[in-house]
Write a protein that holds these residues in place. Structure first.
Motif, PDB file in Angstrom:
ATOM      1  N   THR A 115      -4.199   1.622   5.971  1.00 36.17           N
ATOM      2  CA  THR A 115      -3.837   0.227   5.744  1.00 36.17           C
ATOM      3  C   THR A 115      -4.278  -0.148   4.342  1.00 36.17           C
ATOM      4  OG1 THR A 115      -4.086  -0.357   8.085  1.00 36.17           O
ATOM      5  CG2 THR A 115      -4.127  -2.155   6.493  1.00 36.17           C
ATOM      6  N   THR A 134       0.389   2.437   8.111  1.00 33.06           N
ATOM      7  CA  THR A 134       1.061   3.571   8.737  1.00 33.06           C
ATOM      8  C   THR A 134       0.143   4.210   9.757  1.00 33.06           C
ATOM      9  OG1 THR A 134       2.149   5.702   8.361  1.00 33.06           O
ATOM     10  CG2 THR A 134       0.311   5.161   6.903  1.00 33.06           C
ATOM     11  N   SER A 135       0.719   4.658  10.867  1.00 30.90           N
ATOM     12  CA  SER A 135      -0.078   5.295  11.928  1.00 30.90           C
ATOM     13  C   SER A 135       0.684   6.459  12.537  1.00 30.90           C
ATOM     14  CB  SER A 135      -0.428   4.278  13.012  1.00 30.90           C
ATOM     15  OG  SER A 135       0.752   3.718  13.564  1.00 30.90           O
ATOM     16  N   GLY A 136       1.533   7.084  11.734  1.00 25.01           N
ATOM     17  CA  GLY A 136       2.401   8.131  12.265  1.00 25.01           C
ATOM     18  C   GLY A 136       1.769   9.489  12.347  1.00 25.01           C
ATOM     19  N   ASN A 137       0.574   9.655  11.800  1.00 28.76           N
ATOM     20  CA  ASN A 137      -0.087  10.951  11.800  1.00 28.76           C
ATOM     21  C   ASN A 137      -1.234  10.927  12.794  1.00 28.76           C
ATOM     22  OD1 ASN A 137      -1.917  13.120  11.023  1.00 28.76           O
ATOM     23  ND2 ASN A 137      -0.615  13.349   9.195  1.00 28.76           N
ATOM     24  N   PHE A 180       0.648  -2.696   3.567  1.00 27.86           N
ATOM     25  CA  PHE A 180       1.353  -1.545   4.147  1.00 27.86           C
ATOM     26  C   PHE A 180       0.426  -0.860   5.141  1.00 27.86           C
ATOM     27  CE2 PHE A 180       2.072   3.086   4.068  1.00 27.86           C
ATOM     28  CZ  PHE A 180       3.380   3.125   4.546  1.00 27.86           C
ATOM     29  N   ARG A 197      -4.669  -4.700  12.369  1.00 23.33           N
ATOM     30  CA  ARG A 197      -3.888  -3.899  13.290  1.00 23.33           C
ATOM     31  C   ARG A 197      -4.271  -4.342  14.693  1.00 23.33           C
ATOM     32  NH1 ARG A 197      -7.474   1.288  11.718  1.00 23.33           N
ATOM     33  NH2 ARG A 197      -7.309   0.153   9.765  1.00 23.33           N
ATOM     34  N   ASP A 248      -4.486   7.539   9.520  1.00 21.88           N
ATOM     35  CA  ASP A 248      -3.851   6.219   9.466  1.00 21.88           C
ATOM     36  C   ASP A 248      -4.292   5.564   8.159  1.00 21.88           C
ATOM     37  OD1 ASP A 248      -2.864   6.630  12.020  1.00 21.88           O
ATOM     38  OD2 ASP A 248      -4.554   5.613  12.977  1.00 21.88           O
ATOM     39  N   ASP A 275       6.667   4.195  12.513  1.00 18.31           N
ATOM     40  CA  ASP A 275       5.222   3.973  12.586  1.00 18.31           C
ATOM     41  C   ASP A 275       4.667   3.259  11.358  1.00 18.31           C
ATOM     42  OD1 ASP A 275       4.906   5.296  15.086  1.00 18.31           O
ATOM     43  OD2 ASP A 275       5.056   7.227  14.062  1.00 18.31           O
ATOM     44  N   ASN A 276       5.544   2.792  10.509  1.00 16.05           N
ATOM     45  CA  ASN A 276       5.123   2.103   9.291  1.00 16.05           C
ATOM     46  C   ASN A 276       5.451   0.617   9.392  1.00 16.05           C
ATOM     47  OD1 ASN A 276       4.481   4.663   8.063  1.00 16.05           O
ATOM     48  ND2 ASN A 276       6.689   4.953   7.752  1.00 16.05           N
ATOM     49  N   THR A 277       4.573  -0.197   8.836  1.00  9.79           N
ATOM     50  CA  THR A 277       4.778  -1.636   8.810  1.00  9.79           C
ATOM     51  C   THR A 277       4.493  -2.164   7.414  1.00  9.79           C
ATOM     52  OG1 THR A 277       4.086  -1.827  11.137  1.00  9.79           O
ATOM     53  CG2 THR A 277       4.138  -3.849   9.823  1.00  9.79           C
TER      54      THR A 277
END
Length: 775
Positions: free
Chosen positions: A379, A370-373, A368, A45, A377, A322-324
């Motif tokens: 990975t 995500t960092s929306g929260n 995958f 990240r 987070d 916010d997801n990749t």
């Protein structure tokens, strides 16, 4: 011809406008004068270097150019935590804190403990570390196990190399360097759009250098450089939130080399007529010099270290809020065609030593993030790996082999012409699932647990035939042939499932002060011996119990602080670590035979130490840095190690070296330097001078400690002076190893165990001029 081709190719220009900053901890000063953060991707990240709760060293393109670090070996000279050893590209090892691969000949049946990643692709062959960097933008060096974030398990650390991406803004770079020893290096890259949605980048790098060791027998220079690398990449952004990057690369090396030189002799426990001096006299031989730093050899077998490697990768990145989601698909190949003189002297002992090898590697990773929260987070990913290695080995003995191995009264005809041909095949399959969760417990405290599931299968076949030597041998003569180059056949396999994990806790106690602690339980999968096995008491049957080595079990603890002061003009990072490895995979030599033949064994190891990285940048006119590493490594359990070389010929066949010094790592390593500049002209020009120096204390170059195989500590100083301006022109003169320090990279026991130490010489003083321009 090669140089003309490089110059023609450099009509496309390439990387590197060398600017003002030296390596590692000084990378903090590579941000602008306001103290902007350096962005790294070491943990899959984008984040500020000072926010990463791990010890990470960063090298920018500018630093690599200004310090002349154009491959991993050069980086190791300016980064104390890295050790790099290579007797040739195949026999290369990258270690971090002394761990990664055992010191000695490469055994393809074990994996590397240090992961080498280029643009997210795992490179399983350590030979890739011998290649010149192509269009490199940044290098990140992570310490400690990284299994919960990286596809391939890495127990000692990872080196993460990022090249420049294709650009939709046209750009070009060129860098040309010339120096003594007929050194020439050219780098060039060009990038720009092919359409509104497609950009491309093309890069080339080539290096040539005359050898640094003279073969007085053939009147040729050995240990030369002759490298060429090509890379093309394409970036497609025709679909919203999706990017596709296709990269293709090819690299080749055609040096004349490599060889080691005679260093010193020592007494063994063998009879007087089997000591090196007595044997040499019997065979009418005399070393060409008794001073290794005369840089001469008289090897009588051809030398060649030809390697070709390359591959292709496709990276797809899809961002949805916010997801990749990332997919990395890669295929790579490696081809190795060597010729060696494995006795390292001008006697016909081992006249052929060739391990022609072909590797194919296929990897697939899905990741995958995500960092929306605000609180959580994540990975994670799945990694699949397939590797095959096919090796055709030829080893032949000469007219002096039998007397050299079995004494001056031995019949020379017994081993003269004896040839072993071995067909070796190895297949490795691995599947892993990994993940790391970040819990932002408070605004200043983060807790990051990670886990990894890994399943490995390995299968190998080894078939060696014996031919030549004396016809119709007696039983005793056949025993001599079998002890030298046996006919041998065996199969081996390994299959295991492992679970490992780690937890990282960090606390930002102040805006520019971060404390962190790490605990991890990791592993390196078991290995298979692919270099042949020692024989049982009958002298024929292979010791199949040694065909497989146990997996390593790693327990690791680390804690540190990252801090900046004086408006971020001072950066100070410290870390302390303790690592215990049960069943460490090490290479030992079989002293019963007269050629170099390593096999694998297990031992227990403890590595602990302290590291620090400090940098100072009070203004735009001056920078300085100091990095240090203290490393205390020992074998905590090694009850059946080989005896020290000086005890060859005694009654003991093994020795307990539990508590002994761990080989290949200095207790103290330091790197320091800086740069100063003054204004020169209206175009933002400046004249500058810079210096970098490093020191490594002595270390053991043999698994079993021996006073004859201790590499003395040494220090190297490098200087540069030049001019740069705002037009992205940089011209500077440089000198490496300015005081022509005499040093060895490592020492080895010459085959036969008759009391001769041979060594790999470090580079002598080199100097030259570099011109770099960005358009």
């Amino acid at each position: 011809m090669r140089r003309a081709l490089l110059i023609a190719l450099l009509a496309l220009p390439l990387p590197a406008v060398a600017q003002d900053l030296p390596p590692a901890a000084a990378a903090a000063a590579d941000a602008d004068q306001a103290g902007d953060a350096i962005v790294v991707t070491a943990r899959r990240r984008e984040e500020s270097l000072q926010d990463v709760p791990l010890p990470v060293s960063v090298f920018s393109e500018k630093q690599l150019t200004s310090t002349g670090a154009y491959n991993i070996a050069r980086v190791a000279q300016i980064q104390p935590v890295i050790q790099y050893y290579a007797s040739n590209p195949r026999n290369s090892a990258i270690n971090i804190r002394g761990l990664g691969a055992p010191l000695g000949l490469t055994n393809d049946g074990i994996e590397q403990g240090v992961g080498l990643y280029i643009d997210q692709v795992y490179y399983s062959r350590p030979a890739a570390s011998a290649l010149d960097f192509i269009d490199t933008e940044q290098i990140e060096v992570l310490r400690g196990p990284q299994g919960s974030l990286y596809g391939k398990n890495t127990t000692a650390g990872a080196i993460n190399i990022r090249t420049r991406a294709p650009s939709f803004t046209p750009e070009a770079r060129v860098e040309l360097t010339g120096g003594n020893y007929d050194f020439f290096q050219g780098k060039g890259s060009v990038s720009g759009p092919l359409s509104d949605t497609l950009a491309a980048r093309f890069a080339v790098v080539g290096s040539t250098r005359r050898g640094t060791v003279r073969n007085v027998r053939t009147n040729e220079w050995t240990n030369s450089q002759d490298n060429l690398g090509l890379r093309a990449s394409f970036l497609y952004k025709g679909i919203e939130d999706l990017s596709l990057t296709l990269a293709i690369d090819y690299n080749k090396q055609r040096p004349r080399g490599y060889t080691q030189v005679a260093v010193r002799t020592f007494p063994t426990l063998r009879a007087a007529n089997r000591q090196f001096g007595a044997l040499a006299t019997t065979l009418g031989y005399r070393l060409p010099t008794t001073d290794p730093f005369d840089r001469v050899t008289d090897v009588d077998a051809p030398l060649q270290s030809n390697q070709d490697q390359g591959g292709a990768s496709l990276i797809a990145e899809w961002a949805a809020g916010d997801n990749t989601v990332t997919s990395v698909t890669a295929w790579r190949f490696w081809t190795w065609r060597p010729k060696n003189d494995r006795d390292f002297i001008g006697l016909p002992i081992t006249t052929r030593s060739e391990n022609n090898s072909d590797q194919r590697q296929l990897t697939q990773e899905f990741r995958f993030a995500t960092s929306g929260n605000n609180k959580l987070d994540f990975t994670g990913g799945i990694f699949g790996y397939r590797q095959t290695i096919a090796t055709d080995s030829v080893t032949a003995q000469g007219a002096a082999a039998n007397q050299w191995t079995n004494g001056p009264t031995a019949n020379p005809a017994v081993l003269d012409g004896l040839t072993q041909r071995a067909a070796i095949y190895y297949a490795n399959n691995s599947l892993a699932a990994y993940g790391q969760l970040t819990w932002n417990a408070t605004e200043s405290i983060r807790v990051q647990p990670g886990i990894r599931f890994n399943f490995d299968t390995k299968d190998a076949t080894y078939n060696a035939t014996q031919s030549g030597g004396i016809a119709n041998p007696t039983a005793a003569q056949q025993a001599q042939k079998n002890a030298s180059l046996p006919a041998q056949s065996y199969t081996a396999s390994y299959k295991a499932f492992n679970v490992s994990g780690d937890i990282n806790i960090s606390w930002r106690v102040a805006p520019d002060v971060l404390l962190y602690a790490v605990a991890s339980k990791s592993f390196k999968s078991g290995g298979l011996n692919l270099n042949g096995l020692p024989a049982l008491a009958d002298g024929v049957t292979p010791a199949l119990a040694l065909a497989q080595v146990k997996p390593e079990s790693v327990t690791h603890f680390e804690g540190g602080v990252k801090a900046q002061f004086w408006d971020r003009k001072i950066t100070a990072n410290l870390t302390a670590y303790h690592t215990d490895i049960k069943d460490y995979q090490t290479t030992v030599s079989n002293g019963a035979i007269g050629i170099v033949r390593g096999y694998l064994a297990n031992a227990d190891v403890r590595i602990q130490g302290v590291e620090g990285e400090f940098s100072l940048r009070p203004n735009d006119r001056f920078t300085a840095y100091l990095n240090f590493a203290y490393n205390d490594g020992v074998f905590t359990r090694f009850p059946d190690a080989p005896v020290a070389p000086e005890n060859t010929g005694g009654t003991a066949q093994s020795i307990d070296i539990s508590g002994a010094r761990f080989p290949g790592v200095s207790k103290w390593s330091l790197a320091w330097g800086g740069e100063a500049n003054v204004p020169a002209g209206p175009n933002g020009g400046q004249f500058y001078v810079g210096a970098d120096a490093s020191y490594r204390s002595s270390y053991s170059s043999n698994a079993t400690p021996s006073p004859y195989f201790v590499v003395d500590g040494f220090s190297i100083a490098n200087f540069r002076a030049g001019y740069r301006d705002d037009s992205n022109l940089d011209v500077f003169a440089w000198v490496k190893n300015a005081f022509d320090t005499h040093y060895f990279e490592f020492l080895s026991n010459q085959p036969g165990n008759n009391g001769l130490v041979v060594g790999q010489l470090g580079d002598p003083r080199t100097f030259g001029v570099t011109v770099a321009k960005k358009f």
